[in-house]
Design a protein around this motif. Structure first.
Motif, PDB file in Angstrom:
ATOM      1  N   SER A 183      -0.027   6.882   7.039  1.00  0.00           N
ATOM      2  CA  SER A 183       0.332   8.277   6.911  1.00  0.00           C
ATOM      3  C   SER A 183      -0.351   8.956   8.098  1.00  0.00           C
ATOM      4  N   THR A 234      -0.017  11.806   8.917  1.00  0.00           N
ATOM      5  CA  THR A 234      -0.418  13.096   8.355  1.00  0.00           C
ATOM      6  C   THR A 234      -1.931  13.245   8.251  1.00  0.00           C
ATOM      7  N   LYS A 235      -2.634  12.124   8.028  1.00  0.00           N
ATOM      8  CA  LYS A 235      -4.051  12.162   7.675  1.00  0.00           C
ATOM      9  C   LYS A 235      -4.925  12.134   8.934  1.00  0.00           C
ATOM     10  N   TYR A 289      -2.066   4.215  -3.182  1.00  0.00           N
ATOM     11  CA  TYR A 289      -1.465   5.535  -3.029  1.00  0.00           C
ATOM     12  C   TYR A 289      -0.319   5.702  -4.045  1.00  0.00           C
ATOM     13  N   ASP A 300      -1.582  -0.778   4.274  1.00  0.00           N
ATOM     14  CA  ASP A 300      -1.656   0.668   4.498  1.00  0.00           C
ATOM     15  C   ASP A 300      -3.057   0.956   5.041  1.00  0.00           C
ATOM     16  N   MET A 318       3.780  13.082   8.917  1.00  0.00           N
ATOM     17  CA  MET A 318       4.386  12.023   9.734  1.00  0.00           C
ATOM     18  C   MET A 318       3.875  10.658   9.296  1.00  0.00           C
ATOM     19  N   SER A 364       7.532  10.639   7.691  1.00  0.00           N
ATOM     20  CA  SER A 364       6.380  10.770   6.789  1.00  0.00           C
ATOM     21  C   SER A 364       5.805   9.379   6.551  1.00  0.00           C
ATOM     22  N   GLY A 365       4.607   9.344   5.976  1.00  0.00           N
ATOM     23  CA  GLY A 365       4.055   8.052   5.585  1.00  0.00           C
ATOM     24  C   GLY A 365       4.969   7.364   4.575  1.00  0.00           C
ATOM     25  N   MET A 366       5.531   8.134   3.653  1.00  0.00           N
ATOM     26  CA  MET A 366       6.421   7.549   2.646  1.00  0.00           C
ATOM     27  C   MET A 366       7.661   6.919   3.284  1.00  0.00           C
TER      28      MET A 366
END
Ligand SMILES: Cc1ncc(COP(=O)(O)O)c(C=O)c1O
Length: 404
Positions: free
Chosen positions: A206, A208-209, A104, A184, A219, A79-81
């Motif tokens: 991230s 994900t975006k 974020y 980021d 991811m 994940s981004g995290m």
């Protein structure tokens, strides 16, 4: 090669008769090998590597401007995290991280917990005030503990206030103080902004975006051109185990193939909507207290954004809905009107996240952790790739209905 071509043509299997056009998905937890040092063995075990990671990792590094992406590929994370966690791990115990006041929220919450645990000290700064950030990184700012920071954490444009940081100047100042710079780059994507080329040490995403782009994958990724930082980030991923699944890696590469096209449409939609909204705010035809987009000429850092971002200003914009006239509590009235807009719209999907093909809308202060400096009636819009007139008609109707 232009990025538009790179996203389509990079990371394909060898051009030979009957080869597949796409790298297949490798569902395996282990790889054949006899000895720990079996001749030529690179893979060993699925927590350390997977051939399905190679394509997206090399493509992302190439997009971020890494000279030898085969030697220093990006590192995919679960994940981004997870990527943010690995990058923060580069700070030594007791180190200090300087971070934007608005960024974020997950990253801010993680930093808060690391501070509470005594692992790191955290300084929050107005990222648009280059002199104040420089002083905070050097440890000479008012109220800042003495001694240089370990990491300057940057986000630009920031989430959700869309402030723009002077990446080159801040990176130079941080390096002069001996701090690492992590950026980021989720909001801008490497097609719009390449922080490593401005001197940053590590970029996190991230995935994900925008990179994956279809709201079907969670991811993250970290990218660096520095061999030692790469080794440490890779070791962190292997030891902490926050790896990407092969199916997600396949979907991320599939999404990245259309990144340039999606972004072009999403950014032009965002720019057009920002222009129409700003006109409607100025002439009072829609109940708007503010419209923010780095591409608008009256954005406080518009000149910097124009110099630093290429081919667009991203596809996220915000608006603050004006509450009913004469309402006693203006903030509460603005929040209620913003909630009404989210309820009214039919095409915009109410939801958090951003960067997918579909347009999303959300009131940020519905989250408890969102700083009080974010207006209660602020709506964050992630603009997708639909026809701009459909997006406009729906949003304008939602705003009109909320004003009634
Ligand atoms: C700018 C930014 N960075 C990092 C993250 C975290 O990424 P993920 O949700 O993939 O863990 C997000 C998620 O919203 C984000 O917006």
């Amino acid at each position: 090669m232009h990025p538009e071509t790179l996203v389509v043509s990079a990371a394909r299997p060898a051009r030979q008769v009957d080869a597949p056009v796409n790298e297949p998905v490798h569902f395996t937890s282990t790889f054949v090998g006899w000895e720990p040092d079996s001749a030529g063995q690179r893979r060993l075990y699925g927590r350390m590597s997977n051939p399905t990671w190679d394509g997206p990792e090399q493509l992302l590094a190439a997009l971020e401007g890494v000279q030898d992406p085969a030697a220093q590929p990006a590192l995919l994370f679960s994940s981004g995290m997870a990527a943010i966690t690995a990058a923060l791990h580069l700070a030594p115990n007791g180190g200090r991280v300087v971070v934007p006041q608005h960024a974020y929220q997950g990253g801010i919450s993680l930093l808060d917990s690391l501070q509470q645990a005594g692992r790191l000290a955290v300084d929050r700064v107005d990222i648009t005030d280059t002199a104040a950030v420089t002083a905070a990184v050097a440890g000479t700012g008012a109220g800042s503990p003495a001694g240089p920071a370990s990491i300057l954490w940057l986000e630009s444009p920031t989430n959700p206030m869309l402030e723009v940081a002077d990446l080159a100047a801040l990176t130079q100042a941080a390096h002069a103080a001996g701090a690492l710079v992590v950026v980021d780059n989720t909001f801008a994507t490497p097609l719009v902004q390449r922080p490593l080329e401005l001197g940053a040490d590590v970029v996190v995403h991230s995935v994900t975006k925008y990179l994956a782009g279809h709201s079907d994958v969670v991811m993250g990724a970290a990218v660096t051109a520095d061999a030692e930082l790469h080794r440490r980030l890779h070791a962190h991923r292997t030891l902490h185990g926050a790896i990407a699944g092969p199916m997600e890696a396949f979907l991320a590469l599939r999404g990245m193939r259309t990144l340039a096209l999606r972004l072009e449409r999403a950014q032009s939609n965002a720019a057009e909507l920002a222009r129409r909204l700003e006109n409607a705010r100025a002439d009072g035809s829609l109940p708007l207290a503010a419209v923010t987009y780095p591409g608008l000429p009256d954005h406080p850092q518009h000149g910097l954004a124009a110099a630093q971002m290429h081919g667009g200003f991203g596809a996220v914009l915000t608006l603050v809905v004006a509450g009913a006239n004469g309402a006693g509590d203006a903030e509460a009235a603005s929040a209620a009107a913003a909630d009404a807009v989210v309820q009214q719209v039919r095409h915009w999907l109410p939801g958090t996240s951003l960067g997918g093909v579909e347009s999303l809308i959300e009131r940020r202060r519905r989250f408890e952790g969102e700083p009080a400096t974010v207006p209660s009636g602020l709506l964050r819009l992630s603009v997708g790739i639909e026809h701009v007139d459909d997006l406009w008609d729906d949003l304008a109707a939602g705003l009109r209905a909320a004003a009634r």
